[in-house]
Design a protein around this motif. Sequence first.
Motif, PDB file in Angstrom:
ATOM      1  N   TYR A  79       0.855  -1.111  -0.182  1.00 43.42           N
ATOM      2  CA  TYR A  79       0.008  -0.127  -0.011  1.00 43.42           C
ATOM      3  C   TYR A  79       0.816   1.315   0.144  1.00 43.42           C
ATOM      4  O   TYR A  79       0.683   2.125  -0.569  1.00 43.42           O
ATOM      5  N   TYR A  80       1.854   1.387   0.786  1.00 43.72           N
ATOM      6  CA  TYR A  80       2.633   2.656   1.060  1.00 43.72           C
ATOM      7  C   TYR A  80       3.918   2.514  -0.154  1.00 43.72           C
ATOM      8  O   TYR A  80       4.239   3.579  -0.496  1.00 43.72           O
ATOM      9  N   ALA A  81       4.293   1.210  -0.654  1.00 47.45           N
ATOM     10  CA  ALA A  81       4.950   1.372  -1.735  1.00 47.45           C
ATOM     11  C   ALA A  81       4.532   1.615  -2.996  1.00 47.45           C
ATOM     12  O   ALA A  81       5.311   1.767  -4.009  1.00 47.45           O
ATOM     13  N   ASN A  82       3.180   1.609  -3.361  1.00 42.27           N
ATOM     14  CA  ASN A  82       2.278   2.027  -4.445  1.00 42.27           C
ATOM     15  C   ASN A  82       1.681   3.010  -4.298  1.00 42.27           C
ATOM     16  O   ASN A  82       0.350   3.090  -4.960  1.00 42.27           O
ATOM     17  N   ASP A  83       1.981   4.172  -3.638  1.00 46.26           N
ATOM     18  CA  ASP A  83       1.073   5.333  -3.527  1.00 46.26           C
ATOM     19  C   ASP A  83      -0.427   5.100  -2.909  1.00 46.26           C
ATOM     20  O   ASP A  83      -1.204   5.515  -3.673  1.00 46.26           O
ATOM     21  N   ARG A  84      -0.342   4.282  -2.124  1.00 47.19           N
ATOM     22  CA  ARG A  84      -1.425   4.041  -1.261  1.00 47.19           C
ATOM     23  C   ARG A  84      -2.600   3.416  -2.139  1.00 47.19           C
ATOM     24  O   ARG A  84      -3.687   3.574  -2.320  1.00 47.19           O
ATOM     25  N   THR A  85      -2.024   2.303  -3.010  1.00 46.92           N
ATOM     26  CA  THR A  85      -3.187   1.782  -3.893  1.00 46.92           C
ATOM     27  C   THR A  85      -2.877   0.169  -3.439  1.00 46.92           C
ATOM     28  O   THR A  85      -2.007  -0.264  -2.958  1.00 46.92           O
ATOM     29  N   TYR A  86      -4.060  -0.717  -4.014  1.00 51.21           N
ATOM     30  CA  TYR A  86      -4.104  -1.992  -3.564  1.00 51.21           C
ATOM     31  C   TYR A  86      -3.815  -2.646  -5.157  1.00 51.21           C
ATOM     32  O   TYR A  86      -4.066  -2.318  -6.224  1.00 51.21           O
ATOM     33  N   PRO A  87      -3.254  -4.080  -4.910  1.00 51.47           N
ATOM     34  CA  PRO A  87      -3.237  -5.013  -6.035  1.00 51.47           C
ATOM     35  C   PRO A  87      -4.459  -5.122  -6.525  1.00 51.47           C
ATOM     36  O   PRO A  87      -5.677  -5.106  -6.045  1.00 51.47           O
ATOM     37  N   GLU A  88      -4.642  -5.382  -7.952  1.00 48.66           N
ATOM     38  CA  GLU A  88      -5.917  -5.899  -8.375  1.00 48.66           C
ATOM     39  C   GLU A  88      -6.682  -6.928  -7.973  1.00 48.66           C
ATOM     40  O   GLU A  88      -7.890  -6.889  -8.010  1.00 48.66           O
ATOM     41  N   GLU A  89      -6.034  -8.001  -7.369  1.00 47.97           N
ATOM     42  CA  GLU A  89      -6.673  -9.325  -6.927  1.00 47.97           C
ATOM     43  C   GLU A  89      -7.229  -9.082  -5.644  1.00 47.97           C
ATOM     44  O   GLU A  89      -8.030  -9.917  -5.221  1.00 47.97           O
ATOM     45  N   LEU A  90      -6.921  -8.126  -4.905  1.00 54.76           N
ATOM     46  CA  LEU A  90      -7.364  -8.000  -3.713  1.00 54.76           C
ATOM     47  C   LEU A  90      -8.844  -7.777  -3.487  1.00 54.76           C
ATOM     48  O   LEU A  90      -9.340  -8.678  -2.464  1.00 54.76           O
ATOM     49  N   GLU A  91      -9.741  -7.083  -4.448  1.00 58.00           N
ATOM     50  CA  GLU A  91     -11.122  -6.925  -4.154  1.00 58.00           C
ATOM     51  C   GLU A  91     -11.658  -8.185  -4.057  1.00 58.00           C
ATOM     52  O   GLU A  91     -12.656  -8.661  -3.432  1.00 58.00           O
TER      53      GLU A  91
END
Length: 887
Positions: A54-66
Amino acid sequence: MAKWVFAFGGGSAEGGAGDRNLLGGKGANLAEMCSLGLPVPPGFTITTELCTHYYANDRTYPEELEAEVDRALAKVGEVTGRRFGDPDNLLLVSVRSGARASMPGMMDTVLNLGLNDETVEALARDSGDRRFAYDSYRRFIQMYCDVVMGLDHENFEEILEDGKAGLGYEFDTDLSAEDWSRIVDLYKAKVLEELDTPFPQDPREQLWGAIGAVFSSWMNHRAITYRRLHNIPESWGTAVNVQAMVFGNMGDDSATGVAFTRNPSTGEKKLYGEFLVNAQGEDVVAGIRTPQSLTEEARVAAGSDKPSLQKVLPDAFADFVRIADTLEGHYRDMQDLEFTIERGKLWMLQTRAGKRTAKAALKIAVEMAEEGLITREEAVARIDPASLDQLLHPTIDPEASRDVIGIGLPASPGAATGEIVFSSDEAEELKAHGRKVILVRVETSPEDIHGMHAAEGILTTRGGMTSHAAVVARGMGKPCVSGTGSLRVDYKKQTMQALGRTFNKGDVITIDGANGQVLAGAVAMLQPELSGDFASIMEWADAIRQMKVRTNAETPADARMARSFGAEGIGLCRTEHMFFDDDRIVAVREMILADTEEGRRAALAKLLPMQRSDFVELFEIMAGMPVTIRLLDPPLHEFLPKGEEEIAEVAAAMGVPADTLRQRTESLHELNPMLGHRGCRLAISYPEIAEMQARAIFEAAVEAGQRTGRPAEPEIMVPLVGVIEEFEFVKARIDQVAKAVMEESGVEIAYLCGTMIELPRAALRAGDIAASAAFFSFGTNDLTQTAFGISRDDAALFLEAYRQKGIIEQDPFVTLDIDGVGELVRIGVERGRQARPDIKLGICGEHGGDPASIGFCAELGLDYVSCSPFRVPIARLAAAQAAVAKG
């Protein structure tokens, strides 16, 4: 592909207690309790690795998380027979943080998630209680807005208080369902007014908002501060736990509470905790209602007329007692438990190792070992070495009120109360009249030693954890608060300014060296108690550890104190600290300021009997144990007279004009005295100084051996050696004096001559030096200064900012810099041993009392560590833990 979500519930779990690094402490223990068949509301954990992503990718999630979260939510629905967001079959969830290290209250939580204008009616139907449903909804709005939307909870508290006042109500419980419904409408209107957006009605939007808020809370101010205080790396991240809601506020057959399987203050083996009937978890934590005792015994002891859980819900209580025993036995440690009872059924929401006082930790560890629950090695490993400071010094009564007027660095533990004095002479004078004082200085210098000794505690406005004041205070076992930058000291007016208040000489203050607080007035204290449990743990630790533990001591009082704490010799006697008494400093100044050898020898002749007497007493106290004595190592400026009065005094003693002495003083001035004419450089310039000290040492060894019948073991340390030729020059003088004293006395003296490794070049050329030196003692204070190019007295000005900005994790003057300074130590050890396999190796810097640094010393196989007297028990325990870790 990485797995981001781990499910638990229905008697099974993906993961367990061993997965705390991945699932966080809460998630790992929820999974473990499920696997044990305990009643845990089902849920799932989003891993700590997702936080890192989350912090390494500009507070975004991986696609598969949802998709993973959707599958896990569906599984929770299967276990509960409900569906998230379904108004006909309502599932509500909580969203909580859970780092691998417990950080209570530091990050965010959201309860009752999934409520909206439609589902609140479903909750009312399911519960049969509209008042409960709308109370839950308003709680959710308030919590969600505070945690996720950034609208402070005080906005809602005002609405609630105004609403109650308008209705003539005093308590929340007086409000009806209709009242709560109106307050919910007011809450939503407030959200729209303040944020220009409506309160979210979509449960999925609520869920992802809460998940993001928990991950974001890993970097909130209080969490950052907690991590810094407890040395928790930022890189660990937090997990997020999503769990089916259970309600402790569904009536008088429901409750919520917190409990410990043993008393966290005393360690007594009794259930300890409290609960509230018809309440949610935050009600217990917030203290908005007076909690009730768990057991009848505790209720009677507290003198409460409110019924206990044992009396109110006996079946649930019996289940809880059984589960508490199960969990303590399973984890083999005192547990901190959170639970909810919903309509008579017990649900476990958390278990973790409970935080405890040092006194309780000792008692619990010893009793569990004696019960056979853990081994003695495990008992020793359970105690935080640094926590022993709580037992060795007076502390402020936790029940006492505090009028805090300043906060600095907790430089030396313990607490002290006394009158403010601004000079060391005043401190000594008042001490002689039986008065207790706190020495308040901008900063201290070696000339303040008599005042520091006379004072109950020391307070400085400058300096860090390894400043002169901090180091000397720890050595004396006196509390010290340093670097209190908000205070302003005016020596001329004899005042101290604090938070707009003026304190004069003679006003009473209290300092708390455990947390760095400065308090107005006297505060109640608790005196230290070294219990039988303390002695047991120390005995077990001594049987386990391999490294010896010595002390840094120059005075008989320090040496005796260290021996009472288990020191096995002196690892550093700083002889310059012996020369600041009034009857000695004049002679030292005569020696330094003399411009002929004859003048120096005349002054040294006055010092010889004083030094010999000092060493005799130290040798006697140590009773045959090794005593490492460092030759004189003062930056000369510390001894030079300052001001016309002192110059006149020394000039009269020397029989020279004051102007002549003033010129001589100016000629000795150095721009950088810490890297100037000191250490072995002084002994090379003036060999007669080393010869006098060597004679005092050897004559004292003869005398002490004859008195005690136990031969003294002097180890003479040559300081600040950078090249082998320096060491050999000084050693030749020492050997010459040793031979002379042995011939004069007819007594053979076994002694060692070695050096302090405190310069990078000495570490790198350790093989050369070891050819002549019988021992190395790593002086990591100066080695850190010279390796980093940082003055430890000035480091506090910027190192704390470095820590806060993530440039360094630890102050290198407090915990050894393993990668840099530690590498120099490693090189020195390896090259020294290669040249002389039987070389004796130790460490005598401040790091010798730091548990983390002691672990590194054990890894290198050092023979001993040396530390200030009050840190000896800490070092004994840390050395044992290092031995356990090595296996």
